[in-house]
Design a protein around this motif. Structure first.
Motif, short mmCIF file in Angstrom:
data_model
loop_
_atom_site.label_atom_id
_atom_site.label_comp_id
_atom_site.label_asym_id
_atom_site.label_seq_id
_atom_site.Cartn_x
_atom_site.Cartn_y
_atom_site.Cartn_z
N TRP A 268 10.72 -0.57 11.21
CA TRP A 268 11.08 0.83 11.47
C TRP A 268 11.99 1.28 10.32
N SER A 269 11.46 2.12 9.44
CA SER A 269 12.21 2.52 8.24
C SER A 269 13.16 3.68 8.50
N GLN A 270 13.02 4.31 9.66
CA GLN A 270 13.78 5.52 10.01
C GLN A 270 13.50 6.66 9.03
N ASP A 271 12.45 6.55 8.30
CA ASP A 271 11.88 7.63 7.48
C ASP A 271 12.84 8.23 6.45
N ASN A 272 12.38 8.24 5.24
CA ASN A 272 13.07 9.00 4.18
C ASN A 272 14.53 8.70 3.97
N GLY B 153 0.81 -1.22 0.00
CA GLY B 153 0.00 0.00 0.00
C GLY B 153 0.84 1.27 0.00
N SER B 154 2.08 1.15 -0.44
CA SER B 154 2.94 2.33 -0.50
C SER B 154 2.91 2.95 -1.89
N THR B 155 3.18 4.25 -1.96
CA THR B 155 3.28 4.92 -3.26
C THR B 155 4.74 4.98 -3.71
N ARG B 156 5.62 4.39 -2.93
CA ARG B 156 7.04 4.51 -3.24
C ARG B 156 7.69 3.13 -3.34
N LYS B 157 8.85 3.11 -4.00
CA LYS B 157 9.62 1.85 -4.03
C LYS B 157 10.61 1.93 -2.90
N ASN B 158 10.18 1.63 -1.68
CA ASN B 158 11.14 1.72 -0.59
C ASN B 158 10.87 0.65 0.47
N ALA B 159 10.70 1.07 1.71
CA ALA B 159 10.72 0.11 2.82
C ALA B 159 9.56 -0.90 2.80
N THR B 160 8.36 -0.43 2.49
CA THR B 160 7.20 -1.33 2.53
C THR B 160 7.34 -2.41 1.45
N ASP B 161 7.72 -1.98 0.25
CA ASP B 161 7.93 -2.95 -0.84
C ASP B 161 9.02 -3.95 -0.43
N SER C 93 1.47 -2.08 4.70
CA SER C 93 1.18 -0.64 4.60
C SER C 93 2.27 0.19 5.26
N PRO C 94 2.60 1.34 4.64
CA PRO C 94 3.36 2.32 5.41
C PRO C 94 2.40 2.90 6.45
N VAL C 95 2.94 3.30 7.59
CA VAL C 95 2.08 3.89 8.62
C VAL C 95 1.82 5.35 8.26
N PHE C 96 0.56 5.70 8.12
CA PHE C 96 0.16 7.09 7.88
C PHE C 96 -0.74 7.49 9.04
N GLU C 97 -0.36 8.51 9.76
CA GLU C 97 -1.17 8.99 10.90
C GLU C 97 -1.57 7.83 11.80
N MET C 98 -0.58 7.00 12.11
CA MET C 98 -0.76 5.83 12.99
C MET C 98 -1.81 4.85 12.48
N GLY C 99 -1.99 4.82 11.19
CA GLY C 99 -2.94 3.87 10.59
C GLY C 99 -2.47 3.50 9.19
N ALA D 139 3.45 -3.75 8.78
CA ALA D 139 3.34 -2.28 8.87
C ALA D 139 4.74 -1.68 8.96
N VAL D 140 4.95 -0.60 8.23
CA VAL D 140 6.26 0.04 8.17
C VAL D 140 6.12 1.51 8.56
N GLY D 141 6.72 1.86 9.69
CA GLY D 141 6.63 3.25 10.16
C GLY D 141 7.97 3.96 10.12
N GLY D 142 7.93 5.27 10.00
CA GLY D 142 9.16 6.07 10.01
C GLY D 142 9.71 6.21 11.42
N THR D 143 8.86 5.98 12.41
CA THR D 143 9.23 6.08 13.82
C THR D 143 9.24 4.67 14.40
N ARG D 144 10.10 4.43 15.39
CA ARG D 144 10.19 3.07 15.93
C ARG D 144 8.84 2.57 16.44
N ASN D 145 8.16 3.40 17.22
CA ASN D 145 6.84 3.03 17.73
C ASN D 145 5.81 4.04 17.19
N GLY D 146 5.66 4.07 15.90
CA GLY D 146 4.86 5.11 15.26
C GLY D 146 3.43 4.72 14.93
N GLY D 147 3.01 3.56 15.44
CA GLY D 147 1.64 3.13 15.14
C GLY D 147 1.59 1.84 14.34
#
Ligand SMILES: Cc1cc2nc3c(=O)[nH]c(=O)nc-3n(C[C@H](O)[C@H](O)[C@H](O)COP(=O)(O)O)c2cc1C
Length: 204
Positions: free
Chosen positions: A169-173, A9-17, A87-93, A128-136
């Motif tokens: 935990w992708s550590q974002d960006n 459910g990501s729009t990018r070719k990165n951590a979720t893929d 899914s990437p985590v967006f707004e903890m969901g 689930a893949v979040g930019g924060t360690r415990n991001g939802g």
């Protein structure tokens, strides 16, 4: 062969893929399992508008958005023995792309009202893949599980230490590879194997 479809459910070719592909590779190592990776990136998927035409007119799919990419994907996913949603985590969901995808399963109601067990041998699991360690991540996994519950799927986690599903935990960006979160990726693989074993048992 039993089939597991993985949907990112990501729009990018990165951590979720990345995490999903690793889980699917691990699942394929189990005898009798084949997998397919599908990305929602670039796909046109309109969210359900709850007109209920599909229900009234008993149509398997959507009568409003007939020309977007979802109906073909919907029918394909329903045929699979297992569905692994990431899914990437967006707004903890979940991401809006995955939310739109899930909403378009509205017409499963047609099958479920005839037979509530119709998807009772289908297996669902979540990453689930979040930019924060415990991001939802755990709430995102729960949201995906709830989707499976509404459709009567058998939901599986990854067992010991990977209880509900794989949290990464992708550590974002940053460009993601295994070194960014080796534990998360190991857990995605464990989830893939556990899911494959469950699919294998259910499809016998
Ligand atoms: C709109 C938006 C909301 C986000 N919300 C969260 C959040 O609540 N928690 C979190 O951990 N990360 C959040 N993130 C970060 C993404 O989950 C993170 O970058 C993730 O790795 C993206 O996965 P991808 O690279 O596979 O697309 C958010 C990102 C965006 C764009």
């Amino acid at each position: 062969m039993a089939k597991i479809i993985g949907v990112s459910g990501s729009t990018r070719k990165n951590a979720t893929d990345y995490a999903l592909r690793e889980a699917l590779k691990a699942a394929e190592e189990v005898d009798g399992i084949e997998t397919e990776f599908i990305s929602l990136r670039g796909k046109k998927i309109n969210p359900c508008i709850h007109c209920d035409r599909c229900i009234r007119e008993e149509y398997k799919g959507c009568l409003v958005y007939k020309d977007d990419d979802m109906d073909a994907l919907y029918l394909k996913c329903l045929e699979a023995d297992g569905l692994l949603l990431a899914s990437p985590v967006f707004e903890m969901g979940i991401s809006p792309q995955l939310s739109a995808f899930m909403s378009r399963f509205r017409s499963t109601y047609l099958d479920l009202r005839k037979d509530p067990e119709v998807f009772g041998n289908h297996v669902g699991a979540a990453i689930a893949v979040g930019g924060t360690r415990n991001g939802g991540q755990e709430m995102t996994i729960a949201c995906i599980h709830n989707f499976f519950h509404t459709n009567g799927y058998v939901v599986t986690g990854g067992a010991l230490g990977v209880y509900a599903g794989a949290s990464i935990w992708s550590q974002d960006n940053i460009k993601f590879d295994e070194s960014v979160d080796p534990i998360g990726i190991a857990n995605a693989r464990k989830l893939g194997v556990k899911m494959a074993h469950t699919v294998s048992k259910m499809s016998k």
